[in-house]
Scaffold this motif. Structure first.
Motif, mmCIF file in Angstrom:
data_model
loop_
_atom_site.group_PDB
_atom_site.id
_atom_site.type_symbol
_atom_site.label_atom_id
_atom_site.label_comp_id
_atom_site.label_asym_id
_atom_site.label_seq_id
_atom_site.Cartn_x
_atom_site.Cartn_y
_atom_site.Cartn_z
ATOM 1 N N GLY A 1 -7.288 -3.069 -2.020
ATOM 2 C CA GLY A 1 -7.387 -3.690 -0.972
ATOM 3 C C GLY A 1 -7.024 -1.571 -0.028
ATOM 4 O O GLY A 1 -6.948 -1.073 0.437
ATOM 5 N N ASP B 1 -9.757 -0.040 2.142
ATOM 6 C CA ASP B 1 -9.984 0.432 3.898
ATOM 7 C C ASP B 1 -10.021 1.808 3.995
ATOM 8 O O ASP B 1 -11.017 2.223 5.023
ATOM 9 C CB ASP B 1 -8.313 0.364 4.162
ATOM 10 C CG ASP B 1 -7.590 0.646 3.612
ATOM 11 O OD1 ASP B 1 -7.290 1.376 2.393
ATOM 12 O OD2 ASP B 1 -6.519 1.554 4.630
ATOM 13 N N LYS C 1 -5.858 -7.636 4.407
ATOM 14 C CA LYS C 1 -6.188 -9.137 4.065
ATOM 15 C C LYS C 1 -6.613 -9.368 3.165
ATOM 16 O O LYS C 1 -6.761 -9.971 1.640
ATOM 17 C CB LYS C 1 -7.252 -9.699 5.254
ATOM 18 C CG LYS C 1 -7.364 -9.838 6.855
ATOM 19 C CD LYS C 1 -6.128 -11.095 6.613
ATOM 20 C CE LYS C 1 -5.766 -11.919 8.223
ATOM 21 N NZ LYS C 1 -5.190 -12.259 8.206
ATOM 22 N N VAL C 2 -7.118 -7.714 2.136
ATOM 23 C CA VAL C 2 -7.965 -7.524 0.421
ATOM 24 C C VAL C 2 -6.646 -7.324 0.273
ATOM 25 O O VAL C 2 -5.728 -6.333 0.263
ATOM 26 C CB VAL C 2 -8.370 -6.136 1.544
ATOM 27 C CG1 VAL C 2 -9.390 -6.732 -0.877
ATOM 28 C CG2 VAL C 2 -9.830 -7.111 1.875
ATOM 29 N N ALA D 1 -9.392 -5.390 5.770
ATOM 30 C CA ALA D 1 -9.316 -5.131 4.157
ATOM 31 C C ALA D 1 -7.746 -4.269 4.648
ATOM 32 O O ALA D 1 -7.360 -4.752 3.429
ATOM 33 C CB ALA D 1 -10.718 -3.572 3.932
ATOM 34 N N ASP D 2 -7.044 -3.602 5.139
ATOM 35 C CA ASP D 2 -6.051 -3.499 5.335
ATOM 36 C C ASP D 2 -4.692 -4.623 4.806
ATOM 37 O O ASP D 2 -3.917 -4.577 3.978
ATOM 38 C CB ASP D 2 -6.179 -2.079 6.079
ATOM 39 C CG ASP D 2 -4.125 -2.136 5.673
ATOM 40 O OD1 ASP D 2 -3.964 -1.158 4.601
ATOM 41 O OD2 ASP D 2 -3.461 -2.354 6.662
ATOM 42 N N ASP E 1 0.852 -1.257 0.186
ATOM 43 C CA ASP E 1 -0.205 -0.261 0.024
ATOM 44 C C ASP E 1 1.566 1.187 -0.157
ATOM 45 O O ASP E 1 1.137 1.556 0.882
ATOM 46 C CB ASP E 1 -1.134 0.076 1.079
ATOM 47 C CG ASP E 1 -1.613 1.076 1.607
ATOM 48 O OD1 ASP E 1 -1.372 1.819 0.271
ATOM 49 O OD2 ASP E 1 -2.970 1.598 1.748
#
Length: 175
Positions: A129, A133, A123-124, A120-121, A73
């Motif tokens: 992802g 989040d 695991k997606v 979401a941060d 990210d």
């Protein structure tokens, strides 16, 4: 990838995500003038639609950008903050007070990442992802405000008069 590449230009929200510190906050702040323009010219529904469009365009831009970085990210990608900030603001008045409260609450929940934001941060995977989040973080301030009104109503035993709060948030806004 050069800043002139559309994926980087959109992903970094015209370079605001390249701020050396607090890039998410910089991106959120850079989203505000655009939100104000959209909201005052075309209304809250248009800002909501813009947040949805920003989500999907951001998802694609992030998908194109991720292969050029090692980060899951990347901090410079702030289109997710733009989409989340717009989503929250689409339920608020376009005033300085509302925008300040929205900015502070959104950044708080985006940084703290309560569940399911943290899910979401963590695991997606991929671009979804990155985008998801912040969308979930945008919902928390709305939940907190609604819960506060419901709690106050329950404690008082009657509906809460929201007129003073509405006047504060609306400032001189004419609906």
């Amino acid at each position: 990838m050069k800043l002139s590449h559309p994926a980087k230009l959109i992903g970094t929200w015209f370079g605001s995500g390249l701020a050396p510190k607090a890039s998410g906050t910089a991106g959120s702040i850079a989203a505000l003038p655009f939100a104000y323009l959209i909201q005052t010219q075309w209304g809250n529904g248009a800002l909501f639609l813009a947040s949805v469009i920003a989500f999907f365009v951001g998802w694609y831009a992030t998908h194109l950008y991720l292969p050029h970085t090692d980060a899951k990210d990347p901090k410079e990608i702030v289109i997710d903050e733009v989409s989340g900030q717009w989503l929250l603001l689409s339920a608020m008045y376009p005033t300085f007070t509302s925008y300040l409260i929205g900015l502070v609450l959104f950044r708080f929940f985006d940084i703290v990442k309560p569940w399911p934001v943290s899910w979401a941060d963590q695991k997606v995977p991929g671009a979804l992802g990155v985008m998801l989040d912040d969308t979930l973080a945008a919902l928390y301030p709305l939940i907190v405000m609604a819960a506060g009104v419901a709690l106050a109503s329950g404690l008082l035993g009657h509906p809460v008069n929201l007129t003073p709060l509405e006047h504060l948030l609306a400032e001189h806004h004419v609906p």
